[in-house]
Scaffold this motif. Structure first.
Motif, PDB file in Angstrom:
ATOM      1  N   LEU A  32     -43.057 -28.286  48.544  1.00 24.40           N
ATOM      2  CA  LEU A  32     -43.094 -27.421  49.727  1.00 24.40           C
ATOM      3  C   LEU A  32     -41.910 -27.701  50.653  1.00 24.40           C
ATOM      4  CD1 LEU A  32     -46.926 -27.561  50.549  1.00 24.40           C
ATOM      5  CD2 LEU A  32     -45.693 -25.917  49.138  1.00 24.40           C
ATOM      6  N   GLY A  33     -40.997 -28.534  50.195  1.00 21.66           N
ATOM      7  CA  GLY A  33     -39.819 -28.853  51.004  1.00 21.66           C
ATOM      8  C   GLY A  33     -40.011 -30.045  51.922  1.00 21.66           C
ATOM      9  N   ILE A  34     -41.117 -30.786  51.729  1.00 23.37           N
ATOM     10  CA  ILE A  34     -41.450 -31.901  52.618  1.00 23.37           C
ATOM     11  C   ILE A  34     -41.044 -33.221  51.957  1.00 23.37           C
ATOM     12  CG2 ILE A  34     -43.339 -33.093  53.812  1.00 23.37           C
ATOM     13  CD1 ILE A  34     -44.855 -30.366  53.755  1.00 23.37           C
ATOM     14  N   THR A 264     -35.128 -31.710  50.135  1.00 20.14           N
ATOM     15  CA  THR A 264     -35.840 -31.960  48.869  1.00 20.14           C
ATOM     16  C   THR A 264     -35.225 -31.236  47.686  1.00 20.14           C
ATOM     17  OG1 THR A 264     -37.310 -30.156  49.439  1.00 20.14           O
ATOM     18  CG2 THR A 264     -38.050 -32.389  49.987  1.00 20.14           C
ATOM     19  N   THR A 265     -34.297 -30.300  47.959  1.00 23.66           N
ATOM     20  CA  THR A 265     -33.541 -29.682  46.864  1.00 23.66           C
ATOM     21  C   THR A 265     -32.073 -29.712  47.252  1.00 23.66           C
ATOM     22  OG1 THR A 265     -33.781 -27.482  47.840  1.00 23.66           O
ATOM     23  CG2 THR A 265     -35.393 -28.119  46.158  1.00 23.66           C
TER      24      THR A 265
ATOM     25  N   GLN B 136     -38.210 -21.097  44.754  1.00 19.73           N
ATOM     26  CA  GLN B 136     -38.533 -22.480  45.097  1.00 19.73           C
ATOM     27  C   GLN B 136     -38.622 -22.627  46.601  1.00 19.73           C
ATOM     28  OE1 GLN B 136     -34.966 -24.364  43.417  1.00 19.73           O
ATOM     29  NE2 GLN B 136     -34.156 -24.713  45.462  1.00 19.73           N
ATOM     30  N   LEU B 137     -39.283 -23.709  47.028  1.00 14.90           N
ATOM     31  CA  LEU B 137     -39.211 -24.139  48.416  1.00 14.90           C
ATOM     32  C   LEU B 137     -38.423 -25.442  48.410  1.00 14.90           C
ATOM     33  CD1 LEU B 137     -41.569 -22.085  48.619  1.00 14.90           C
ATOM     34  CD2 LEU B 137     -42.540 -23.550  50.359  1.00 14.90           C
ATOM     35  N   GLY B 138     -37.575 -25.610  49.407  1.00 13.71           N
ATOM     36  CA  GLY B 138     -36.799 -26.840  49.390  1.00 13.71           C
ATOM     37  C   GLY B 138     -35.951 -26.974  50.624  1.00 13.71           C
ATOM     38  N   THR B 140     -35.846 -28.038  53.519  1.00 16.48           N
ATOM     39  CA  THR B 140     -36.604 -28.472  54.679  1.00 16.48           C
ATOM     40  C   THR B 140     -38.011 -27.866  54.565  1.00 16.48           C
ATOM     41  OG1 THR B 140     -36.441 -28.608  57.091  1.00 16.48           O
ATOM     42  CG2 THR B 140     -35.799 -26.546  56.090  1.00 16.48           C
ATOM     43  N   PRO B 141     -39.038 -28.432  55.243  1.00 19.16           N
ATOM     44  CA  PRO B 141     -40.404 -27.946  55.011  1.00 19.16           C
ATOM     45  C   PRO B 141     -40.564 -26.430  55.169  1.00 19.16           C
ATOM     46  CG  PRO B 141     -40.461 -29.980  56.247  1.00 19.16           C
ATOM     47  CD  PRO B 141     -39.007 -29.611  56.114  1.00 19.16           C
ATOM     48  N   GLY B 142     -41.055 -25.797  54.112  1.00 14.55           N
ATOM     49  CA  GLY B 142     -41.388 -24.377  54.150  1.00 14.55           C
ATOM     50  C   GLY B 142     -40.253 -23.422  53.901  1.00 14.55           C
ATOM     51  N   PHE B 145     -36.429 -20.178  48.887  1.00 16.43           N
ATOM     52  CA  PHE B 145     -35.200 -19.712  48.240  1.00 16.43           C
ATOM     53  C   PHE B 145     -35.569 -18.459  47.460  1.00 16.43           C
ATOM     54  CE2 PHE B 145     -32.032 -23.224  48.591  1.00 16.43           C
ATOM     55  CZ  PHE B 145     -32.785 -24.069  49.374  1.00 16.43           C
ATOM     56  N   ARG B 182     -36.883 -23.787  60.781  1.00 18.75           N
ATOM     57  CA  ARG B 182     -36.610 -24.365  62.096  1.00 18.75           C
ATOM     58  C   ARG B 182     -35.104 -24.505  62.252  1.00 18.75           C
ATOM     59  NH1 ARG B 182     -36.756 -30.073  62.679  1.00 18.75           N
ATOM     60  NH2 ARG B 182     -38.161 -29.816  64.433  1.00 18.75           N
ATOM     61  N   PHE B 199     -43.992 -22.481  58.443  1.00 15.57           N
ATOM     62  CA  PHE B 199     -44.522 -23.831  58.198  1.00 15.57           C
ATOM     63  C   PHE B 199     -45.472 -24.175  59.331  1.00 15.57           C
ATOM     64  CE2 PHE B 199     -43.835 -28.557  58.712  1.00 15.57           C
ATOM     65  CZ  PHE B 199     -44.536 -28.919  57.570  1.00 15.57           C
ATOM     66  N   LEU B 201     -48.410 -27.240  60.141  1.00 16.23           N
ATOM     67  CA  LEU B 201     -49.094 -28.432  59.644  1.00 16.23           C
ATOM     68  C   LEU B 201     -50.609 -28.320  59.694  1.00 16.23           C
ATOM     69  CD1 LEU B 201     -46.898 -31.307  60.991  1.00 16.23           C
ATOM     70  CD2 LEU B 201     -47.573 -30.946  58.616  1.00 16.23           C
ATOM     71  N   LEU B 206     -50.168 -24.901  54.664  1.00 16.13           N
ATOM     72  CA  LEU B 206     -48.953 -25.591  55.118  1.00 16.13           C
ATOM     73  C   LEU B 206     -47.730 -24.680  55.200  1.00 16.13           C
ATOM     74  CD1 LEU B 206     -49.181 -28.997  53.203  1.00 16.13           C
ATOM     75  CD2 LEU B 206     -49.658 -28.623  55.620  1.00 16.13           C
ATOM     76  N   THR B 207     -47.484 -23.903  54.121  1.00 14.99           N
ATOM     77  CA  THR B 207     -46.290 -23.052  54.099  1.00 14.99           C
ATOM     78  C   THR B 207     -46.686 -21.608  53.839  1.00 14.99           C
ATOM     79  OG1 THR B 207     -45.985 -23.502  51.748  1.00 14.99           O
ATOM     80  CG2 THR B 207     -44.800 -24.917  53.273  1.00 14.99           C
ATOM     81  N   PHE B 209     -44.946 -19.369  52.149  1.00 13.16           N
ATOM     82  CA  PHE B 209     -44.635 -19.012  50.768  1.00 13.16           C
ATOM     83  C   PHE B 209     -45.009 -20.125  49.808  1.00 13.16           C
ATOM     84  CE2 PHE B 209     -41.506 -16.563  53.264  1.00 13.16           C
ATOM     85  CZ  PHE B 209     -41.827 -15.292  52.817  1.00 13.16           C
ATOM     86  N   LYS B 210     -45.290 -19.717  48.572  1.00 16.25           N
ATOM     87  CA  LYS B 210     -45.413 -20.660  47.460  1.00 16.25           C
ATOM     88  C   LYS B 210     -44.428 -20.187  46.381  1.00 16.25           C
ATOM     89  CE  LYS B 210     -49.233 -22.994  48.736  1.00 16.25           C
ATOM     90  NZ  LYS B 210     -48.913 -22.913  50.176  1.00 16.25           N
TER      91      LYS B 210
END
Lengths: 319, 245
Positions: A32-34, A264-265, B136-138, B140-142, B145, B182, B199, B201, B206-207, B209-210
């Motif tokens: 999830l990018g965390i 994370t990527t 993908q997610l990557g 930073t949180p949430g 791409f 953010r 995003f 918490l 949590l996010t 998108f998946k």
């Protein structure tokens, strides 16, 4: 910062350069990018916790290079580990790797860096902070966890999760468990996943040359300076997961170590990944530290990690 | 290009990476998603987490809980099956996301028009024309791409990235769109901004998108942006669930 049952123990008079609450981190959410966040030197974090009989995963204060000034709000025991940043309780110098006691209104401060980069301060039960996705770690670059999602600020009050004036015998870690003196660090790596994107001379440069940690280094990553590592087929890859400890080499040919709060990527070639057993040494490498890389096999990396922790497990508090 | 055989390599001493190709395409991503499903279903001993990305799946493991050889053999076999079979996406959603492509919300629109030779109407028309895929997610949180982006919209990264993007900035580069959840540093060209949250918490998802979702961008005026922004406190506020669950 306050939880039910938590007891205010420290007031922040001066925050220091970068002080944050950290535990063993928040694995499991990279998709999830965390990033995990967590202590840059988990070995020292666990030492600080074990000195007080805390769970290994209790949150401690990670103190970077220029330490804070903290006032005790009540009598308390505490432990220090990791870097030697010339800690003092009022005028009394304190060495890392030991348990100490403080009276109300005594002030804990830090001075010149003697060795290492990050000191850990633990209190009985660990510091209070909201448990977020299984961890109290501060994820500074995402703005959550720890003390309000940020590094310490003047006026913050830190609380602990057990009676601060616990009956804990003064004890100290044996010499062989303490942080080694500063010097050239040999970091062992698993080659790849993109070692085949470098020329033979590029690989030889990477494994044969000294590199140096630059001041452009933080909890996300360290930029290293040193001889340029030559690609054979350009530095760009399709964006993919960046494991903790990946050694990324972008177009200018100098390695970047990807650490606890990395993206994370990433889309640059990774020539190698640092083994888990050596990551704590990375966390203690101050700017200017020399680094060399050496390849090992994966099974060897697993054995080295097991061995490292067995040394700590063998140590017991004197009873 | 989709590789003839999946490539399995270590990514450090606690992860194995299975790569299916070397491009950002649906064809290469399909076996990545299939393998994610297979590994999730099988849940091999020692599996700690999986990170699906454009062309590869990174499988993290605990070496104290599994043997490397066993895990690798299991992954090889599953990767072969992932390449062989068509995956029926279960639970793939199509989400409609409002984006304002006007004025200060689109600081790089002039550059994008100049570089691509398109008018801003054409840029917006292309970017809102059809659903994109969340690969993908990557970063930073949430942060999603999203792509593939039409060739006409490919623009190079900035020479020196911004030190602060704006929360919700929708940015494009070569082949992809991201949305910055953010104000982080970022080097992609900002074409618009969304008022929705990516995003959160204290939300069980949590996010927003998946990986595997689809997204359709919808152009909204600055006025509508402000109206949505004032309401969009939680994930999915201001988001249209067009299909899927």
């Amino acid at each position: 910062m306050h939880e039910s049952g938590s007891i205010p123990v420290l007031e922040v008079l001066r925050p220091g350069a970068l002080s944050s609450l950290q535990d063993l981190g928040r694995p499991g959410y990279q998709s999830l990018g965390i990033a995990e966040a967590g202590a840059m030197d988990s070995f020292s974090l666990v030492q600080a916790n074990r000195l007080l009989g805390n769970p290994d995963a209790a949150a401690a204060l990670e103190i970077t290079l220029v330490g804070p000034k903290l006032r005790f709000l009540r009598a308390a025991v505490f432990a220090l580990s990791g870097a030697d940043l010339s800690a003092r309780l009022d005028d009394r110098p304190l060495a890392p790797g030991a348990v100490y006691g403080a009276q109300a209104n005594q002030v804990l401060s830090f001075g010149a860096r003697k060795k290492g980069m990050r000191a850990y301060l633990s209190v009985p039960g660990g510091f209070a902070a909201p448990m977020i996705l299984g961890s109290r770690s501060t994820y500074i670059y995402a703005g959550f966890g720890g003390a309000a999602g940020r590094t310490l600020q003047k006026g913050d009050v830190l609380s602990c999760l057990a009676e601060p004036k616990a009956d804990i015998a003064a004890s100290a870690l044996p010499e062989h468990l303490l942080l080694p003196s500063d010097g050239l660090r040999l970091l062992r790596v698993i080659m790849g996943p993109q070692e085949d994107r470098f020329s033979q001379s590029g690989i030889e440069t990477f494994l044969g040359s000294p590199y140096e940690v630059t001041s452009e280094s933080n909890r996300m990553g360290y930029r290293l300076d040193g001889p340029r590592i030559e690609h054979s087929d350009g530095p760009i890859v399709v964006s993919e997961a960046t494991p903790l400890g990946a050694v990324q080499v972008p177009g200018q040919g100098r390695p970047v170590l990807l650490l606890r709060e990395r993206g994370t990527t990433g889309g640059y070639t990774k020539i190698a990944c640092i083994i888990t057993a050596d990551m704590d040494l990375v966390g203690q490498a101050a700017p200017g530290t020399g680094i060399r890389f050496k390849p090992v096999e994966i099974e060897e990396a697993h054995r080295l990690q097991r061995e490292r922790w067995r040394f700590l497990d063998l140590w017991r508090l004197p009873s | 290009m989709l590789y003839k055989q999946p490539l399995i390599k270590p990514a450090g001493d606690r992860a194995l990476r299975v790569t299916f190709g070397d491009e950002r395409s649906l064809a290469v991503n399909r076996p990545v998603r299939a393998l994610s499903q297979l590994v999730s279903a099988q849940a091999p001993a020692g599996l700690t987490e999986m990170v699906p990305t454009y062309a590869s799946l990174t499988v993290h493991y605990d070496p104290e809980a599994t043997g490397l050889k066993t895990l690798r053999q299991g992954l090889e076999e599953m990767a072969q099956r992932a390449m062989a079979r068509e995956v029926t996406e279960t639970g793939s959603r199509l989400l409609g996301i409002p984006v304002c492509y006007e004025g200060d919300y689109a600081p790089d629109m002039d550059y994008i028009c100049k570089y691509t030779g398109l008018t801003s109407e054409q840029v917006v028309g292309l970017h809102t024309a059809e659903p994109y895929f969340v690969f993908q997610l990557g970063f930073t949180p949430g942060c999603p791409f999203v792509g593939p982006l039409q060739n006409e919209l490919h623009v190079p990264l900035m020479q020196s990235p911004r030190t602060h993007t704006t929360k919700g900035a929708v940015a494009i580069s070569v082949g992809q769109t991201v949305i910055y959840p953010r104000a982080t540093p970022g080097g992609m060209r900002i074409v618009g901004q969304t008022p929705v949250q990516l995003f959160q918490l204290d939300h069980p998802d949590l996010t927003l998108f998946k990986p595997g979702d689809r997204v359709l961008f919808k152009a909204v005026s600055a006025q509508d942006y402000e109206a949505i922004a004032s309401q969009a406190e939680n994930l999915f506020d201001g988001v249209e669930l067009i299909s899927g669950a």
